[in-house]
Design a protein around this motif. Structure first.
Motif, PDB file in Angstrom:
ATOM      1  N   ARG A 285       0.775  -1.181  -0.161  1.00 45.73           N
ATOM      2  CA  ARG A 285       0.216  -0.085  -0.461  1.00 45.73           C
ATOM      3  C   ARG A 285       0.847   1.035   0.173  1.00 45.73           C
ATOM      4  O   ARG A 285       0.835   2.378   0.875  1.00 45.73           O
ATOM      5  CB  ARG A 285      -1.052  -0.002   1.487  1.00 45.73           C
TER       6      ARG A 285
ATOM      7  N   GLN B 140      -1.204   5.116  -1.249  1.00 48.66           N
ATOM      8  CA  GLN B 140      -2.464   4.817  -1.374  1.00 48.66           C
ATOM      9  C   GLN B 140      -2.419   5.956  -1.540  1.00 48.66           C
ATOM     10  O   GLN B 140      -3.010   6.667  -0.485  1.00 48.66           O
ATOM     11  CB  GLN B 140      -2.765   3.043   0.150  1.00 48.66           C
ATOM     12  N   GLN B 141      -4.249   5.815  -2.039  1.00 45.59           N
ATOM     13  CA  GLN B 141      -5.064   7.497  -2.139  1.00 45.59           C
ATOM     14  C   GLN B 141      -4.098   8.526  -2.204  1.00 45.59           C
ATOM     15  O   GLN B 141      -4.739   9.339  -1.656  1.00 45.59           O
ATOM     16  CB  GLN B 141      -5.672   7.586  -0.579  1.00 45.59           C
TER      17      GLN B 141
ATOM     18  N   TRP C  30      -6.101   3.461  -5.832  1.00 43.35           N
ATOM     19  CA  TRP C  30      -7.595   4.606  -5.311  1.00 43.35           C
ATOM     20  C   TRP C  30      -6.469   6.167  -5.491  1.00 43.35           C
ATOM     21  O   TRP C  30      -6.887   6.658  -4.969  1.00 43.35           O
ATOM     22  CB  TRP C  30      -7.660   4.570  -4.067  1.00 43.35           C
TER      23      TRP C  30
ATOM     24  N   ARG D   1      -4.451   9.477  -7.089  1.00 47.24           N
ATOM     25  CA  ARG D   1      -5.781  10.484  -7.601  1.00 47.24           C
ATOM     26  C   ARG D   1      -4.348  11.238  -8.593  1.00 47.24           C
ATOM     27  O   ARG D   1      -4.973  12.105  -8.785  1.00 47.24           O
ATOM     28  CB  ARG D   1      -6.068  10.862  -6.909  1.00 47.24           C
TER      29      ARG D   1
ATOM     30  N   PHE E 104     -13.545   1.824   2.407  1.00 48.53           N
ATOM     31  CA  PHE E 104     -13.399   3.115   1.824  1.00 48.53           C
ATOM     32  C   PHE E 104     -13.522   3.313   0.512  1.00 48.53           C
ATOM     33  O   PHE E 104     -12.702   3.123  -0.305  1.00 48.53           O
ATOM     34  CB  PHE E 104     -12.027   3.359   2.448  1.00 48.53           C
TER      35      PHE E 104
ATOM     36  N   GLY F 105     -12.547   7.347  -0.761  1.00 51.75           N
ATOM     37  CA  GLY F 105     -12.588   8.678  -0.019  1.00 51.75           C
ATOM     38  C   GLY F 105     -11.827   8.839   1.031  1.00 51.75           C
ATOM     39  O   GLY F 105     -10.702   8.538   1.103  1.00 51.75           O
TER      40      GLY F 105
END
Lengths: 266, 571
Positions: A78, A81-82, A101, A103, B79, B81
């Motif tokens: 991970r 992650q995000q 995830w 962005r 999750f 977001g």
């Protein structure tokens, strides 16, 4: 851009969840604060500082923060992650969920990445210098929303389920791939510069697959409609164009039916 | 002998008619009483709102379809977001999931919102053991479950032959066999028709091979219910749910109750409860001309006292729809192409599951949101109109506080409207923007505890702060003399209580689960003479049609967790 260098000093006994290693969470924090960020080993909650030593300085925002990971982190998951911006460079192999995830920003892995690379990614760029395992740019288990934007480039080979339920963005596999490419896709592009075992575009509603090598077992739901020239990854090639999956529902745009495409390099 | 006194709270108890007076509530041995000794433990409720424990009249929280939803949607635990749903540990077990939470999260979340009773809205009789296993595993709250009867072959045949007495004996037998609470009807006739690829979209469409119509099924079951004098009325999800123009079918369905009077000893005044009426209040003839029919439907409901409804408010979340209305779920899947599960339950019912996103940027979803709230705002008697989200169909039950916020604050409604991409179109197709009504705490107490408890025939035990009721109490951090101008604070207060008491035990304190005392399975025990004809028919059907033996059909006693029977005598 400021750089934080984190070096492995203690190998975890099990796999470590490094979801805190993102420019977003490092930005604006002192090295001591970064070392306090959480990491899970199974159900045990640790701090990043229990495994890594930190040098350098983080930027004020994610976009101004670069993270360099040194040491063998093959059993750590991970990374990035995000993340929404900034950069991560991993000078090692990494385990699952690199850039999941994600962005924005960029992740470079100098070695191999494991499965779930860039799943449900929305933007940004991932570069894997080695190989990737399964589910590159796919949807999370059960989810119908795969990668929707950004770029994943794997210099080596990849496993199965590439771009499952993809809706946008680009995946480039420079080596070979195994089975299930763009399954259930509703958009997006997958370029495979090597050979593929089979099952490309099963139940694909929309999307483009480019295959430079052999496709050993094509699916019966695709039909050849002609030969086209296309620029792919900076170079123009000639392809046979196949449309499908003819067994799947189709949408219309301006009166024309939209198909998924498989382009086979001649 | 445990004694508690809750001091100086502002009490809202529609059953006793107390409208926010400052008073003390005394509790002795798990019941509300009028006085306690000086040794009683004191809970300070000054500056806070005190209500009876919440009663959810319609929710899908236990049983096979809920669990299939959990299996089908691992991503519901993820999750997106931020850590939506999240994983939390306050009580003895982990909490997981968002629209289809784990049993543990279900119990804990209801308790944190001040709810202590929930009525599972659809139990497939054949699957009753699974329902009871999940009831046992859902902590804190008391639960009842209603078996579905609207597509049952026995009922079809008895009602067609006008054998109400036999139908009543069958219903009584099945309530006992499944430890069920009352008569649930889902898409009467339509789910059976769906087994043949068909549906019943009006109340007069005949059911294939049975020569019976939805209108006859509903009237027959009303007569059966009142013959038995069950605590609850029939609980109806009518035909043609969710389609543009369906409000006309709804009005036709509601009119079936005309002329019927309630007959029971439980204080129930309705003969028909129409559930999640938001889904049944659509005007227009296509999704393009879709608009609110809330006014037409509520005009009828307001003027007919033998009907109750719950609102089924859309909460604008990503959720999971699940219903025994099999054909509806098929059509929904044809609209959104996500995932679909479908089950036929032999002789009895069927079911379908489809994940669904109520996106505030989709016009129809915005109008659905408006309709749910309009139902409550048009209501003249909130003792007959209850707060639900048809959990999880229109949104998860954990959003009740948000629905309360929208009902209590026009400002909050406007703020939500302002975030919609097609705000103007939503306003044009609904009444919501012109409604300045704001509900008060007394009305919220009617919609969330007193009203549902009365409609369920349980107001002597639940949803009440009168002497003798179970000491189920919610204390909210909300000062009724000084309601915050920021509506978000109203939502926050209802999301997590300062205290929740379940049968006199503090289960939530300062927003945290602190105890998991024993809980009950509520069911209806009908005492009536055995009906030889019905028992013969039951034996015959099990021999000829069912895939299980009669001996293996009924729920074993050890399956039923802490049963608390509501007894009904039929001579």
């Amino acid at each position: 851009m400021e750089t934080v260098t984190m070096t492995l000093v203690q190998q975890p006994e099990l796999y470590l969840e490094c979801y805190s290693v993102t420019p977003d969470l490092f930005a604006g924090k002192s090295l001591a604060e970064i070392a306090e960020l959480p990491a899970h080993e199974g159900k045990i909650l640790w701090k990043l500082g229990d495994f890594f030593k930190f040098e350098g300085k983080s930027g004020a925002t994610a976009a101004e923060t670069k993270i360099v990971v040194n040491g063998n982190v093959k059993r750590m998951k991970r990374f990035g992650q995000q993340m929404t911006g900034g950069e991560i460079v991993i000078n090692s192999d990494a385990d699952m969920y690199v850039g999941g995830w994600m962005r924005g920003g960029k992740i470079t892995v100098k070695g191999n990445a494991d499965s779930f690379l860039g799943i449900a990614m929305e933007g940004g760029e991932i570069l894997i210098e080695g190989d990737a395992q399964n589910h590159v740019g796919s949807a999370y288990r059960g989810d119908w929303r795969g990668m929707s934007g950004g770029l994943i480039r794997v210099k080596g080979k990849a496993g199965n389920d590439i771009g499952t339920a993809m809706t946008g963005g680009t995946i480039i596999i420079e080596g070979n791939a195994f089975i299930h490419v763009l399954t259930h896709a509703e958009g997006g592009t997958v370029i495979i510069k090597g050979d593929v075992e089979g099952r490309v575009g099963g139940q694909m509603v929309k999307g483009d697959a480019y295959i430079f090598g052999n496709l050993l077992y094509p699916l019966p739901g695709f039909k050849k409609i002609g030969t086209v020239e296309k620029e792919v990854d900076g170079t123009t090639y000639t392809f046979d164009q196949y449309i499908g999956d003819l067994g799947e529902r189709k949408t219309k745009k301006k009166g024309e039916i939209i198909y998924g495409n498989i382009y086979m390099k001649i | 002998m445990s004694e508690i006194i809750i001091k100086n709270g502002y009490i809202f108890d529609p059953i006793s008619g107390i409208k926010g007076d400052k008073a003390d509530i005394s509790i002795k041995d798990g019941k509300i009483t009028d006085k306690v000794s000086s040794k009683a433990e004191v809970i300070d409720a000054s500056g806070r709102t005190v209500m009876a424990g919440g009663v959810d009249i319609h929710t899908h929280i236990v049983g096979p379809k809920v669990n299939l939803g959990r299996e089908m949607r691992p991503e519901d635990k993820l999750f997106r977001g931020s850590f939506r749903g999240g994983i939390l540990k306050q009580g003895k077990h982990m909490e997981m999931g968002f629209s289809i939470p784990s049993t543990w999260k279900t119990g804990y979340s209801y308790a944190r919102m001040g709810y202590t009773y929930a009525n599972e809205a659809a139990m497939p009789p054949l699957m009753a053991p699974h329902v009871h296993e999940e009831i046992r595993d859902t902590p804190i709250i008391d639960i009842s479950a209603m078996p579905v009867f609207g597509n049952n072959w026995f009922c079809f045949e008895y009602i067609k032959n006008k054998e109400i007495e036999n139908n009543a004996a069958y219903v009584a037998w099945l309530l006992n066999a499944t430890k069920g609470f009352g008569i649930k009807i889902v898409n009467p006739g339509g789910t059976e028709a769906w087994a043949w690829g068909d549906n019943c979209v009006t109340i007069n469409d005949p059911v294939p091979f049975f020569d019976i119509t939805p209108a006859e099924i509903v009237k027959g079951l009303i007569e059966t219910n009142e013959y038995l004098g069950l605590p609850h009325s029939i609980h109806l999800h009518g035909n043609n749910l969710g389609n543009p123009g369906c409000y006309e079918t709804t009005l036709d369905t509601l009119k079936l109750a005309e002329g019927y009077k309630p007959k029971n000893k439980f204080g129930r005044e309705q003969v028909l409860h129409n559930t999640h009426i938001q889904f049944h209040s659509y005007k227009g003839d296509s999704w393009g001309t879709f608009e609110s029919g809330a006014r037409e439907v509520m005009d009828y409901v307001n003027s007919n006292k033998n009907i109750t409804v719950d609102i089924g408010a859309v909460t604008l979340d990503e959720t999971t729809t699940m219903t025994a209305d099999g054909p509806f779920e098929y059509h929904l899947n044809q609209l959104n192409h996500i995932k679909w599960a479908n089950v036929d339950v032999e002789l009895e019912t069927g079911s379908g599951i489809v994940p669904y996103i109520y996106d505030k940027n989709i016009k129809v979803c915005g109008i659905q949101w408006a309709i749910g709230l309009e139902i409550a705002l048009f209501a003249k008697d909130l003792m007959r109109v209850f707060l639900t989200t048809d959990h999880p169909n229109a949104g998860p039950f954990t959003r009740y506080p948000r629905v309360i916020k929208w009902l209590m604050s026009q400002k909050a409604r406007e703020a939500t409207l302002d975030t919609m991409k097609y705000k103007d179109k939503v306003i044009a197709a609904s009444h919501i923007a012109s409604m300045d009504k704001e509900l008060g705490l007394y009305e919220i107490a009617m919609m969330t505890r007193a009203g549902p408890a009365k409609a369920l025939g349980l107001s002597s035990m639940y949803g009440s702060l009168a002497k003798g009721a179970d000491a189920n109490i919610a204390i909210y951090d909300l000062d009724p003399t000084n309601i915050p101008s920021d509506p978000e604070l109203i939502e926050a207060a209802f999301q997590n209580t300062a205290y929740t008491l379940k049968e006199g035990v503090v289960v939530v304190k300062d927003k945290q689960i602190v105890a998991e005392p024993h809980k009950y399975t509520i069911w209806t025990k009908v005492n009536m003479p055995e009906n030889a004809q019905v028992m013969h028919d039951v034996k015959e059907k099990f021999t000829k049609n069912y895939t299980v033996n009669l001996e293996n059909y009924a729920v074993f006693d050890e399956h039923v967790h802490n049963p608390r029977a509501i007894e009904v005598e039929v001579a």
